[in-house]
Write a protein that holds these residues in place. Structure first.
Motif, mmCIF file in Angstrom:
data_model
loop_
_atom_site.group_PDB
_atom_site.id
_atom_site.type_symbol
_atom_site.label_atom_id
_atom_site.label_comp_id
_atom_site.label_asym_id
_atom_site.label_seq_id
_atom_site.Cartn_x
_atom_site.Cartn_y
_atom_site.Cartn_z
ATOM 1 N N LEU A 63 -11.994 -12.714 34.932
ATOM 2 C CA LEU A 63 -12.187 -13.787 33.955
ATOM 3 C C LEU A 63 -11.653 -15.106 34.502
ATOM 4 O O LEU A 63 -12.275 -16.145 34.369
ATOM 5 N N LEU A 90 -11.193 -19.903 22.395
ATOM 6 C CA LEU A 90 -11.708 -19.503 23.701
ATOM 7 C C LEU A 90 -11.083 -20.334 24.817
ATOM 8 O O LEU A 90 -10.815 -19.820 25.900
ATOM 9 N N LEU A 126 -3.107 -11.879 22.505
ATOM 10 C CA LEU A 126 -4.374 -11.259 22.894
ATOM 11 C C LEU A 126 -4.169 -10.378 24.128
ATOM 12 O O LEU A 126 -4.640 -9.240 24.192
ATOM 13 N N LYS A 129 -2.527 -7.189 23.189
ATOM 14 C CA LYS A 129 -3.450 -6.240 22.549
ATOM 15 C C LYS A 129 -4.360 -5.574 23.583
ATOM 16 O O LYS A 129 -4.618 -4.372 23.517
ATOM 17 N N LYS B 21 -14.243 -15.284 16.007
ATOM 18 C CA LYS B 21 -13.308 -15.531 17.119
ATOM 19 C C LYS B 21 -11.878 -15.092 16.774
ATOM 20 O O LYS B 21 -10.905 -15.702 17.225
ATOM 21 N N PRO B 23 -8.718 -13.180 17.405
ATOM 22 C CA PRO B 23 -8.212 -12.601 18.658
ATOM 23 C C PRO B 23 -8.115 -11.075 18.640
ATOM 24 O O PRO B 23 -8.407 -10.421 19.636
ATOM 25 N N GLU B 24 -7.699 -10.513 17.504
ATOM 26 C CA GLU B 24 -7.565 -9.064 17.400
ATOM 27 C C GLU B 24 -8.931 -8.388 17.625
ATOM 28 O O GLU B 24 -9.066 -7.456 18.400
ATOM 29 N N LEU B 26 -11.588 -9.776 18.973
ATOM 30 C CA LEU B 26 -12.081 -10.082 20.318
ATOM 31 C C LEU B 26 -11.480 -9.141 21.353
ATOM 32 O O LEU B 26 -12.160 -8.693 22.274
ATOM 33 N N SER B 27 -10.187 -8.844 21.181
ATOM 34 C CA SER B 27 -9.544 -7.964 22.164
ATOM 35 C C SER B 27 -10.123 -6.557 22.077
ATOM 36 O O SER B 27 -10.314 -5.887 23.089
ATOM 37 N N CYS B 30 -13.548 -6.653 23.603
ATOM 38 C CA CYS B 30 -13.373 -6.750 25.050
ATOM 39 C C CYS B 30 -13.015 -5.374 25.627
ATOM 40 O O CYS B 30 -13.578 -4.945 26.642
ATOM 41 N N LEU B 59 -16.835 -12.742 29.547
ATOM 42 C CA LEU B 59 -16.674 -14.156 29.208
ATOM 43 C C LEU B 59 -17.875 -14.665 28.408
ATOM 44 O O LEU B 59 -17.721 -15.355 27.396
ATOM 45 N N ARG B 60 -19.071 -14.301 28.835
ATOM 46 C CA ARG B 60 -20.275 -14.747 28.115
ATOM 47 C C ARG B 60 -20.362 -14.080 26.742
ATOM 48 O O ARG B 60 -20.825 -14.687 25.787
ATOM 49 N N MET B 62 -17.788 -13.198 24.882
ATOM 50 C CA MET B 62 -16.827 -13.884 24.011
ATOM 51 C C MET B 62 -17.346 -15.264 23.607
ATOM 52 O O MET B 62 -17.106 -15.728 22.503
ATOM 53 N N HIS B 63 -18.052 -15.869 24.530
ATOM 54 C CA HIS B 63 -18.574 -17.203 24.284
ATOM 55 C C HIS B 63 -19.708 -17.201 23.262
ATOM 56 O O HIS B 63 -19.815 -18.097 22.432
#
Lengths: 293, 184
Positions: A63, A90, A126, A129, B21, B23-24, B26-27, B30, B59-60, B62-63
């Motif tokens: 990343l 982000l 983050l 996690k 978005k 964070p929890e 998103l993680s 991911c 990355l894309r 998440m974006h």
């Protein structure tokens, strides 16, 4: 003919993926078995290819390299660049990953000393996690202990920096320690003992530090800190009882032959409250874990 | 390691949060996507580039997760496919279908492995020698476990075209494998 074998092959693959054996399927198509078998063996070989090794550092560094690339291979680069930097979460995540990489993976990172309200704090959480999700074996309990220490350090920093007792951080500190114990109970006895001892020491340390803070604090702050010191103390006594019932040896000081929790001042009350009680299982002890609710 | 088939439904609760978005969420997203994409990239472009490209995909994701709709896996692998295409354009000088160092090392190590492992290594080597088009299909279908319909959403090909490609790709794989490994 060619169309037939394509359709039959597709059907056989579907059936194989649903659990039927190759031999049973070939028996249904004896005229094509010679042609189908080698193809189905290839399918079998492909489906059992091993997983590549999974290292979280790969994710972080990949990343970071992507974010840092001067000329990234993104087709929609001009549009995405604007959108990317217009999005605070982000941008912070990217900045965090970039810093993680720049300072070396696994070492102290720029976001490590952040507290709630800081720009990089969400990145720190983050990353925690993600580490947790990718943890293996006893690593999750270890990580929970680390996170409890982190929340405690953040609570202290916030207190000394802003004079504020952040209730949420101290509660999370206790919750992470409880989660570490939950995870520890899944481990083999030897590792379980070590981890439970560590959580015991952590509670003793946290109690002592909070009490020291209280000594020089204003009455209002003292009142705010009191429940956390008390909760740490209750946890220590509770763990002492748990370890005694499980016949775990509390770590002993080589100089004074007192156990670690005895030195931290927990055992008297534990003995008072538990000596005559029937022996409880670890599960029963866990249900009695002192908590906020 | 998750595959598209085993955990497709388990991400649903996080998708809403990830689109906001959170964070929890998103993680979690991911953590769900990365092993899957890494596996896909490992067999699609080779071990040496898999980590980089998987990171770019994440990355894309998440974006653009706030724009995601429809089935998640086809959307995810469309992104992965685009990343590979963009990367190939960017690094035109580097041929994608070379046997990677990592795979070659595995093959050498294979001397001391069992017959079954030998077959597996043959499959791996044959996959690395397959054409781009075949390797994409084989990886999506058999390594990731996607259905023809999901692959059609990713590549834009019809069910008939995919069935025909499946036959050709498996036949080419078999031809690339050592004859003595195959059952007669």
């Amino acid at each position: 003919m060619s169309r037939d074998i394509e359709t039959i092959l597709d059907h056989c693959i579907e059936e194989m993926q649903a659990g039927r054996s190759m031999d049973a399927l070939l028996e249904e198509h004896p005229d094509m078995a010679d042609k189908l078998r080698p193809l189905l063996e290839v399918v079998d070989g492909l489906q059992t290819l091993p997983d590549p090794p999974l290292v979280i550092g790969d994710l972080m560094s990949a990343l970071t390299r992507t974010v840092n690339a001067q000329d990234p291979p993104q087709r929609e680069r001009p549009r995405s660049k604007v959108a990317w930097f217009s999005h605070p979460i982000l941008m912070r995540v990217a900045a965090g990953f970039a810093l993680v990489f720049a300072l070396g993976l696994g070492s102290t990172v720029a976001s490590a000393n952040t507290v709630p309200g800081d720009f990089l704090y969400p990145v720190k959480r983050l990353v925690e996690k993600v580490r947790l999700v990718f943890s293996v074996n006893n690593n999750e309990a270890e990580l929970r202990i680390t996170f409890s220490e982190e929340r405690f350090a953040e609570g202290l920093k916030k207190y000394y920096q802003d004079g504020v007792v952040d209730d949420a951080l101290f509660k999370q500190m206790l919750e992470e320690a409880k989660l570490a114990l939950d995870e520890a109970l899944e481990l083999p006895p030897e590792e379980q003992t070590t981890l439970i001892s560590r959580v015991g020491y952590l509670a003793a340390h946290q109690k002592n530090v909070i009490e020291t803070m209280s000594q020089s604090a204003s009455p209002a702050t003292k009142k705010a800190l009191e429940p956390f010191a008390e909760m740490c103390g209750r946890r220590m006594r509770w763990m002492e009882g748990m370890m005694r019932d499980a016949q775990m040896a509390s770590p002993t000081c080589p100089n004074c032959s007192q156990s670690g929790l005895e030195r931290a001042g927990s055992t008297d009350n534990a003995r008072d409250s538990n000596t005559d009680s029937p022996r409880r299982s670890m599960g029963e002890w866990m249900q009695m874990c002192p908590n906020w609710n | 390691m998750p595959t598209a088939k085993t955990t497709a439904e388990s991400i649903e609760p996080w998708l809403g949060g990830a689109r906001e978005k959170d964070p929890e969420a998103l993680s979690k997203l991911c953590a769900y996507c990365y092993p899957m994409i890494l596996r896909f990239m490992h067999y699609r472009v080779g071990a040496d580039r898999a980590g980089d490209l998987a990171g770019e995909v994440i990355l894309r994701v998440m974006h653009s997760i706030d724009k995601q709709h429809g089935r998640f896996e086809p959307w995810l692998f469309r992104i992965a496919r685009n990343v590979i295409i963009d990367s190939a354009r960017y690094n035109r000088a580097r041929p994608e279908s070379e046997l990677t160092d990592d795979m070659a090392e595995n093959l050498t190590d294979g001397k001391k492995t069992s017959e079954a492992a030998g077959v597996r290594l043959d499959v791996q080597a044959a996959l690395s020698e397959a054409s781009e088009e075949h390797r994409e299909f084989l990886t999506l279908k058999f390594v990731q476990g996607l259905t023809n319909s999901e692959i059609g959403e990713i590549t834009g090909q019809s069910a008939n075209a995919l069935r025909a490609m499946q036959f050709r790709a498996l036949k080419a794989m078999r031809d690339n494998m050592k004859p003595e490994r195959m059952c007669q």
